[in-house]
Motif scaffolding. Structure first.
Motif, PDB file in Angstrom:
ATOM      1  N   THR A  27       0.831  -1.205   0.000  1.00 26.71           N
ATOM      2  CA  THR A  27       0.000   0.000   0.000  1.00 26.71           C
ATOM      3  C   THR A  27       0.862   1.251   0.000  1.00 26.71           C
ATOM      4  OG1 THR A  27      -1.798  -1.112   1.169  1.00 26.71           O
ATOM      5  CG2 THR A  27      -1.766   1.289   1.263  1.00 26.71           C
ATOM      6  N   VAL A  28       1.878   1.276   0.856  1.00 25.93           N
ATOM      7  CA  VAL A  28       2.780   2.430   0.919  1.00 25.93           C
ATOM      8  C   VAL A  28       3.560   2.562  -0.383  1.00 25.93           C
ATOM      9  CG1 VAL A  28       4.763   3.431   2.097  1.00 25.93           C
ATOM     10  CG2 VAL A  28       2.963   2.317   3.428  1.00 25.93           C
ATOM     11  N   ARG A  29       4.011   1.446  -0.914  1.00 29.19           N
ATOM     12  CA  ARG A  29       4.769   1.452  -2.171  1.00 29.19           C
ATOM     13  C   ARG A  29       3.944   2.054  -3.307  1.00 29.19           C
ATOM     14  NH1 ARG A  29       5.903  -3.627  -1.966  1.00 29.19           N
ATOM     15  NH2 ARG A  29       7.827  -3.392  -0.748  1.00 29.19           N
ATOM     16  N   ALA A  30       2.652   1.747  -3.303  1.00 30.08           N
ATOM     17  CA  ALA A  30       1.779   2.183  -4.391  1.00 30.08           C
ATOM     18  C   ALA A  30       1.568   3.695  -4.423  1.00 30.08           C
ATOM     19  CB  ALA A  30       0.422   1.482  -4.280  1.00 30.08           C
ATOM     20  N   VAL A  31       1.705   4.371  -3.272  1.00 26.50           N
ATOM     21  CA  VAL A  31       1.500   5.816  -3.262  1.00 26.50           C
ATOM     22  C   VAL A  31       2.777   6.582  -3.575  1.00 26.50           C
ATOM     23  CG1 VAL A  31      -0.446   5.679  -1.677  1.00 26.50           C
ATOM     24  CG2 VAL A  31       1.860   5.996  -0.753  1.00 26.50           C
ATOM     25  N   GLY A  32       3.902   5.877  -3.709  1.00 24.49           N
ATOM     26  CA  GLY A  32       5.137   6.485  -4.191  1.00 24.49           C
ATOM     27  C   GLY A  32       5.789   7.480  -3.255  1.00 24.49           C
ATOM     28  N   ALA A  33       5.570   7.353  -1.966  1.00 27.50           N
ATOM     29  CA  ALA A  33       6.143   8.301  -1.014  1.00 27.50           C
ATOM     30  C   ALA A  33       7.634   8.072  -0.777  1.00 27.50           C
ATOM     31  CB  ALA A  33       5.397   8.214   0.313  1.00 27.50           C
ATOM     32  N   PHE A  34       8.112   6.852  -1.047  1.00 32.38           N
ATOM     33  CA  PHE A  34       9.514   6.508  -0.807  1.00 32.38           C
ATOM     34  C   PHE A  34      10.140   5.943  -2.081  1.00 32.38           C
ATOM     35  CE2 PHE A  34       7.556   6.445   3.338  1.00 32.38           C
ATOM     36  CZ  PHE A  34       8.516   7.019   4.164  1.00 32.38           C
ATOM     37  N   ASP A 259      -1.542   3.710   6.993  1.00 37.24           N
ATOM     38  CA  ASP A 259      -1.517   5.122   7.362  1.00 37.24           C
ATOM     39  C   ASP A 259      -0.653   5.346   8.599  1.00 37.24           C
ATOM     40  OD1 ASP A 259      -2.748   7.961   7.676  1.00 37.24           O
ATOM     41  OD2 ASP A 259      -3.205   6.967   9.577  1.00 37.24           O
ATOM     42  N   VAL A 260      -0.759   4.469   9.595  1.00 42.95           N
ATOM     43  CA  VAL A 260       0.031   4.615  10.821  1.00 42.95           C
ATOM     44  C   VAL A 260       1.519   4.515  10.505  1.00 42.95           C
ATOM     45  CG1 VAL A 260       0.364   3.801  13.180  1.00 42.95           C
ATOM     46  CG2 VAL A 260      -1.870   3.553  12.097  1.00 42.95           C
ATOM     47  N   ILE A 261       1.868   3.580   9.639  1.00 45.16           N
ATOM     48  CA  ILE A 261       3.266   3.421   9.238  1.00 45.16           C
ATOM     49  C   ILE A 261       3.777   4.701   8.588  1.00 45.16           C
ATOM     50  CG2 ILE A 261       4.802   2.170   7.671  1.00 45.16           C
ATOM     51  CD1 ILE A 261       2.909  -0.284   8.106  1.00 45.16           C
ATOM     52  N   LEU A 262       2.982   5.254   7.685  1.00 45.40           N
ATOM     53  CA  LEU A 262       3.370   6.509   7.020  1.00 45.40           C
ATOM     54  C   LEU A 262       3.488   7.658   8.017  1.00 45.40           C
ATOM     55  CD1 LEU A 262       1.255   6.380   3.758  1.00 45.40           C
ATOM     56  CD2 LEU A 262       3.721   6.767   3.864  1.00 45.40           C
ATOM     57  N   ARG A 266       6.604  10.032   8.733  1.00 41.11           N
ATOM     58  CA  ARG A 266       6.471  11.486   8.562  1.00 41.11           C
ATOM     59  C   ARG A 266       6.868  12.225   9.830  1.00 41.11           C
ATOM     60  NH1 ARG A 266       0.645  14.016   7.145  1.00 41.11           N
ATOM     61  NH2 ARG A 266       0.257  13.321   9.286  1.00 41.11           N
ATOM     62  N   ASP A 267       6.460  11.710  10.978  1.00 42.18           N
ATOM     63  CA  ASP A 267       6.824  12.338  12.247  1.00 42.18           C
ATOM     64  C   ASP A 267       8.339  12.363  12.447  1.00 42.18           C
ATOM     65  OD1 ASP A 267       4.132  12.592  12.710  1.00 42.18           O
ATOM     66  OD2 ASP A 267       4.017  10.996  14.222  1.00 42.18           O
ATOM     67  N   ALA A 268       9.020  11.391  11.836  1.00 44.06           N
ATOM     68  CA  ALA A 268      10.485  11.308  11.965  1.00 44.06           C
ATOM     69  C   ALA A 268      11.207  12.154  10.923  1.00 44.06           C
ATOM     70  CB  ALA A 268      10.927   9.853  11.830  1.00 44.06           C
ATOM     71  N   GLY A 269      10.438  12.852  10.068  1.00 44.33           N
ATOM     72  CA  GLY A 269      11.050  13.757   9.098  1.00 44.33           C
ATOM     73  C   GLY A 269      10.984  13.328   7.655  1.00 44.33           C
ATOM     74  N   ALA A 270      10.369  12.189   7.362  1.00 43.66           N
ATOM     75  CA  ALA A 270      10.275  11.732   5.983  1.00 43.66           C
ATOM     76  C   ALA A 270       9.343  12.643   5.189  1.00 43.66           C
ATOM     77  CB  ALA A 270       9.762  10.296   5.931  1.00 43.66           C
ATOM     78  N   ASP A 271       9.695  12.893   3.948  1.00 48.53           N
ATOM     79  CA  ASP A 271       8.863  13.680   3.049  1.00 48.53           C
ATOM     80  C   ASP A 271       7.907  12.726   2.349  1.00 48.53           C
ATOM     81  OD1 ASP A 271       7.681  15.374   1.270  1.00 48.53           O
ATOM     82  OD2 ASP A 271       9.495  15.784   0.091  1.00 48.53           O
ATOM     83  N   VAL A 272       6.675  12.682   2.819  1.00 49.43           N
ATOM     84  CA  VAL A 272       5.700  11.748   2.254  1.00 49.43           C
ATOM     85  C   VAL A 272       4.611  12.454   1.457  1.00 49.43           C
ATOM     86  CG1 VAL A 272       6.126  10.082   4.100  1.00 49.43           C
ATOM     87  CG2 VAL A 272       4.236  11.711   4.324  1.00 49.43           C
ATOM     88  N   ASP A 274       1.413  14.008   0.135  1.00 49.25           N
ATOM     89  CA  ASP A 274       0.025  13.816   0.546  1.00 49.25           C
ATOM     90  C   ASP A 274      -0.320  12.342   0.717  1.00 49.25           C
ATOM     91  OD1 ASP A 274       0.076  12.969  -2.076  1.00 49.25           O
ATOM     92  OD2 ASP A 274      -1.679  14.136  -2.716  1.00 49.25           O
ATOM     93  N   ALA A 275       0.714  11.498   0.908  1.00 46.62           N
ATOM     94  CA  ALA A 275       0.497  10.039   0.962  1.00 46.62           C
ATOM     95  C   ALA A 275      -0.439   9.627   2.086  1.00 46.62           C
ATOM     96  CB  ALA A 275       1.839   9.313   1.097  1.00 46.62           C
ATOM     97  N   VAL A 276      -0.356  10.288   3.237  1.00 50.32           N
ATOM     98  CA  VAL A 276      -1.216   9.930   4.368  1.00 50.32           C
ATOM     99  C   VAL A 276      -2.685  10.104   3.984  1.00 50.32           C
ATOM    100  CG1 VAL A 276      -1.940  10.593   6.691  1.00 50.32           C
ATOM    101  CG2 VAL A 276       0.500  10.403   6.148  1.00 50.32           C
ATOM    102  N   GLU A 277      -2.993  11.247   3.400  1.00 49.77           N
ATOM    103  CA  GLU A 277      -4.377  11.513   2.995  1.00 49.77           C
ATOM    104  C   GLU A 277      -4.826  10.558   1.905  1.00 49.77           C
ATOM    105  OE1 GLU A 277      -1.960  13.788   3.286  1.00 49.77           O
ATOM    106  OE2 GLU A 277      -2.670  14.696   5.166  1.00 49.77           O
ATOM    107  N   VAL A 278      -3.941  10.246   0.967  1.00 50.37           N
ATOM    108  CA  VAL A 278      -4.277   9.336  -0.128  1.00 50.37           C
ATOM    109  C   VAL A 278      -4.591   7.941   0.405  1.00 50.37           C
ATOM    110  CG1 VAL A 278      -3.380   8.140  -2.165  1.00 50.37           C
ATOM    111  CG2 VAL A 278      -2.997  10.594  -1.893  1.00 50.37           C
ATOM    112  N   VAL A 279      -3.753   7.451   1.328  1.00 52.61           N
ATOM    113  CA  VAL A 279      -3.975   6.118   1.891  1.00 52.61           C
ATOM    114  C   VAL A 279      -5.285   6.068   2.658  1.00 52.61           C
ATOM    115  CG1 VAL A 279      -3.167   4.519   3.682  1.00 52.61           C
ATOM    116  CG2 VAL A 279      -1.587   5.362   1.946  1.00 52.61           C
ATOM    117  N   ARG A 280      -5.567   7.097   3.448  1.00 56.00           N
ATOM    118  CA  ARG A 280      -6.829   7.115   4.191  1.00 56.00           C
ATOM    119  C   ARG A 280      -8.029   7.050   3.245  1.00 56.00           C
ATOM    120  NH1 ARG A 280      -7.615   8.859   9.622  1.00 56.00           N
ATOM    121  NH2 ARG A 280      -5.654   8.677  10.779  1.00 56.00           N
TER     122      ARG A 280
END
Length: 298
Positions: A27-34, A259-262, A266-272, A274-280
């Motif tokens: 799921t995270v891979r599909a939104v392309g945040a990393f 979403d929790v993983i993302l 993000r809280d640790a500084g990763a540039d994600v 709008d991935a959080v909103e997209v996953v939700r």
């Protein structure tokens, strides 16, 4: 380049133990945040000790797919990743508030942003509620319902009980459910007596476990009286002592866990982005479609 590594326990005995980890990684891979999304396990391959060697990025965000802070998040994972200078005090946590700290991986030289476990993140409360929505098929479930959040208890891990009560209290504060109770397998109040702790006729039971296994598929259903033999299965909802028990199974299998993983990263500084909103949004639509298909087939 930035990479995400989701680390989990895994199992030599239960092949389904790692399934949620893989699914949330997809799921995270599909939104392309990393640039890269990898998984590593204690009891499966790729191992925790080798997983950083599979990553090309210099910046790596490591998110433990565990319910609570404790032996694995504080000792095993940092040791296996060879985080130079690891000190649990850097998390400055009271048992439920670990955030993140930055270290260098001794053998690869990568900068590792080591995050607290998913189970203690505030957004896990949303996943518990979503789990109740999923099992009942009602996006507005709450009025007339009780909610039980279930964990191991202090005999196994003191911080596990803290995580259970923490999220139970957060759900309680929202006032959505008529009753909210933290229950445990190894201490009072015990999940065995679930019907004794609620006046509500309908009760949703959500185990705060990251994957379905022996406890969630066998112990808890039998202990609650949903069935006398888990191999025979059970109804959802099941009638127990005048209550309808909606047993949701492990919260970690809920798609919104991605979403929790993302959010941890993000809280640790990763540039994600709008991935959080997209996953939700995507997980909400996926679950609505699945619910509609199920209803159509009934």
């Amino acid at each position: 380049m930035q990479a995400l590594v989701i680390v989990a326990h895994g199992s030599h005995l239960n092949p389904d133990s790692s399934t949620p980890t893989y699914e949330h990684a997809d799921t995270v891979r599909a939104v392309g945040a990393f640039d890269e999304v990898k998984t590593g396990f204690w009891k499966e391959e790729p191992s925790l000790r080798e997983v950083l060697r599979t990553v090309e990025s210099d910046d790596v965000y490591v998110v433990p797919f565990f319910v609570s802070e404790g032996y694995f998040t504080e000792e095993v994972i940092p040791r296996e990743l060879r985080l130079d200078g690891w000190d649990v005090a850097d998390w400055d946590s009271d048992g439920t508030s670990a955030d993140h700290a930055v270290y260098t991986a001794a053998d690869t030289g990568q900068r590792v942003h080591y995050c607290g476990p998913v189970g203690t993140h505030d957004s896990m409360t949303d996943v518990i509620v979503r789990r109740a929505e999923s099992i009942t098929g009602d996006p507005n479930v709450g009025d007339g319902f009780g909610l039980a959040v279930v964990g191991h208890g202090t005999e196994r891990n003191e911080n596990s009980a803290k995580a259970i009560e923490y999220h139970a209290e957060r759900v309680r504060e929202r006032g959505r459910f008529d009753e909210v109770q933290a229950l445990y397998m190894d201490e009072e109040p015990e999940v065995d007596d679930v019907a004794d702790y609620f006046e509500s006729e309908d009760v949703v039971v959500v185990p705060l476990f990251v994957a379905d296994g022996y406890h969630t598929q066998e112990d808890i259903p039998e202990d609650m009286g949903l069935t006398d033999d888990y191999r025979k299965g059970y109804d959802v909802p099941a009638e127990v002592d005048g209550h309808r028990i909606w047993y949701a199974g492990a919260v970690g299998t809920e798609p919104l866990m991605a979403d929790v993983i993302l959010e941890r990263a993000r809280d640790a500084g990763a540039d994600v982005g709008d991935a959080v909103e997209v996953v939700r949004e995507r997980t909400r639509k996926t679950e609505a479609a699945a619910s509609g298909s199920s209803a159509a087939g009934d």
